[in-house]
Design a protein around this motif. Structure first.
Motif, PDB file in Angstrom:
ATOM      1  N   SER A 194     -29.075  15.060   5.281  1.00 46.47           N
ATOM      2  CA  SER A 194     -29.634  14.856   6.606  1.00 46.47           C
ATOM      3  C   SER A 194     -29.676  13.363   6.951  1.00 46.47           C
ATOM      4  CB  SER A 194     -31.053  15.425   6.648  1.00 46.47           C
ATOM      5  OG  SER A 194     -31.700  15.031   7.820  1.00 46.47           O
ATOM      6  N   PRO A 195     -29.372  13.002   8.180  1.00 46.06           N
ATOM      7  CA  PRO A 195     -29.487  11.593   8.568  1.00 46.06           C
ATOM      8  C   PRO A 195     -30.937  11.109   8.562  1.00 46.06           C
ATOM      9  CG  PRO A 195     -28.856  12.941  10.449  1.00 46.06           C
ATOM     10  CD  PRO A 195     -28.858  13.828   9.263  1.00 46.06           C
ATOM     11  N   LEU A 196     -31.888  12.049   8.496  1.00 41.61           N
ATOM     12  CA  LEU A 196     -33.297  11.667   8.459  1.00 41.61           C
ATOM     13  C   LEU A 196     -33.778  11.373   7.041  1.00 41.61           C
ATOM     14  CD1 LEU A 196     -34.674  14.284  11.006  1.00 41.61           C
ATOM     15  CD2 LEU A 196     -34.081  11.894  11.401  1.00 41.61           C
ATOM     16  N   ASP A 197     -32.939  11.633   6.036  1.00 43.95           N
ATOM     17  CA  ASP A 197     -33.308  11.391   4.648  1.00 43.95           C
ATOM     18  C   ASP A 197     -33.230   9.889   4.364  1.00 43.95           C
ATOM     19  OD1 ASP A 197     -33.839  11.473   1.988  1.00 43.95           O
ATOM     20  OD2 ASP A 197     -31.944  12.387   1.413  1.00 43.95           O
ATOM     21  N   ARG A 198     -34.371   9.251   4.263  1.00 45.62           N
ATOM     22  CA  ARG A 198     -34.400   7.805   4.046  1.00 45.62           C
ATOM     23  C   ARG A 198     -34.543   7.430   2.581  1.00 45.62           C
ATOM     24  NH1 ARG A 198     -35.069   4.590   8.792  1.00 45.62           N
ATOM     25  NH2 ARG A 198     -35.114   5.966  10.571  1.00 45.62           N
ATOM     26  N   THR A 199     -34.391   8.403   1.678  1.00 42.22           N
ATOM     27  CA  THR A 199     -34.465   8.105   0.253  1.00 42.22           C
ATOM     28  C   THR A 199     -33.099   7.788  -0.330  1.00 42.22           C
ATOM     29  OG1 THR A 199     -34.222  10.431  -0.345  1.00 42.22           O
ATOM     30  CG2 THR A 199     -36.462   9.614  -0.027  1.00 42.22           C
ATOM     31  N   VAL A 200     -32.052   7.934   0.455  1.00 41.55           N
ATOM     32  CA  VAL A 200     -30.695   7.673   0.005  1.00 41.55           C
ATOM     33  C   VAL A 200     -30.476   6.175  -0.126  1.00 41.55           C
ATOM     34  CG1 VAL A 200     -28.266   7.936   0.632  1.00 41.55           C
ATOM     35  CG2 VAL A 200     -29.877   9.756   1.113  1.00 41.55           C
ATOM     36  N   ARG A 201     -29.752   5.783  -1.170  1.00 47.18           N
ATOM     37  CA  ARG A 201     -29.434   4.369  -1.351  1.00 47.18           C
ATOM     38  C   ARG A 201     -28.585   3.897  -0.185  1.00 47.18           C
ATOM     39  NH1 ARG A 201     -25.769   2.160  -6.243  1.00 47.18           N
ATOM     40  NH2 ARG A 201     -25.261   0.198  -5.263  1.00 47.18           N
ATOM     41  N   ARG A 202     -29.027   2.825   0.449  1.00 47.48           N
ATOM     42  CA  ARG A 202     -28.330   2.318   1.630  1.00 47.48           C
ATOM     43  C   ARG A 202     -27.440   1.147   1.261  1.00 47.48           C
ATOM     44  NH1 ARG A 202     -32.556   1.518   6.283  1.00 47.48           N
ATOM     45  NH2 ARG A 202     -30.625   1.360   7.454  1.00 47.48           N
ATOM     46  N   ARG A 203     -26.303   1.079   1.924  1.00 47.88           N
ATOM     47  CA  ARG A 203     -25.380  -0.040   1.711  1.00 47.88           C
ATOM     48  C   ARG A 203     -25.919  -1.281   2.422  1.00 47.88           C
ATOM     49  NH1 ARG A 203     -19.994   0.600   0.537  1.00 47.88           N
ATOM     50  NH2 ARG A 203     -19.578  -1.040   2.045  1.00 47.88           N
TER      51      ARG A 203
END
Length: 63
Positions: free
Chosen positions: A2-11
């Motif tokens: 989901s684009p709302l998942d803010r736990t993903v490692r961001r570039r």
């Protein structure tokens, strides 16, 4: 995912990468911080897991 998942490692964004390049750093501040936090969490997890495994579960005083 989901684009709302803010736990993903961001570039790192372009500005962060350019700033690291100007300073001659191998990685951006974001990547350095992620590495530091992951290492600290792994060490803390090992200390807690090692303590519980050796001594058993924490006991309440008087019981």
């Amino acid at each position: 995912m989901s684009p709302l998942d803010r736990t993903v490692r961001r570039r790192p964004v372009t500005g962060e990468a350019q700033k690291a390049a100007r300073r001659g750093l191998a990685e951006t501040a974001r990547e350095s911080l992620q590495h530091t936090v992951r290492t600290a969490a792994a060490l803390a997890e090992g200390v807690v897991a090692g303590h519980r495994g050796r001594d058993g579960p924490p006991r309440r005083p008087g019981h």
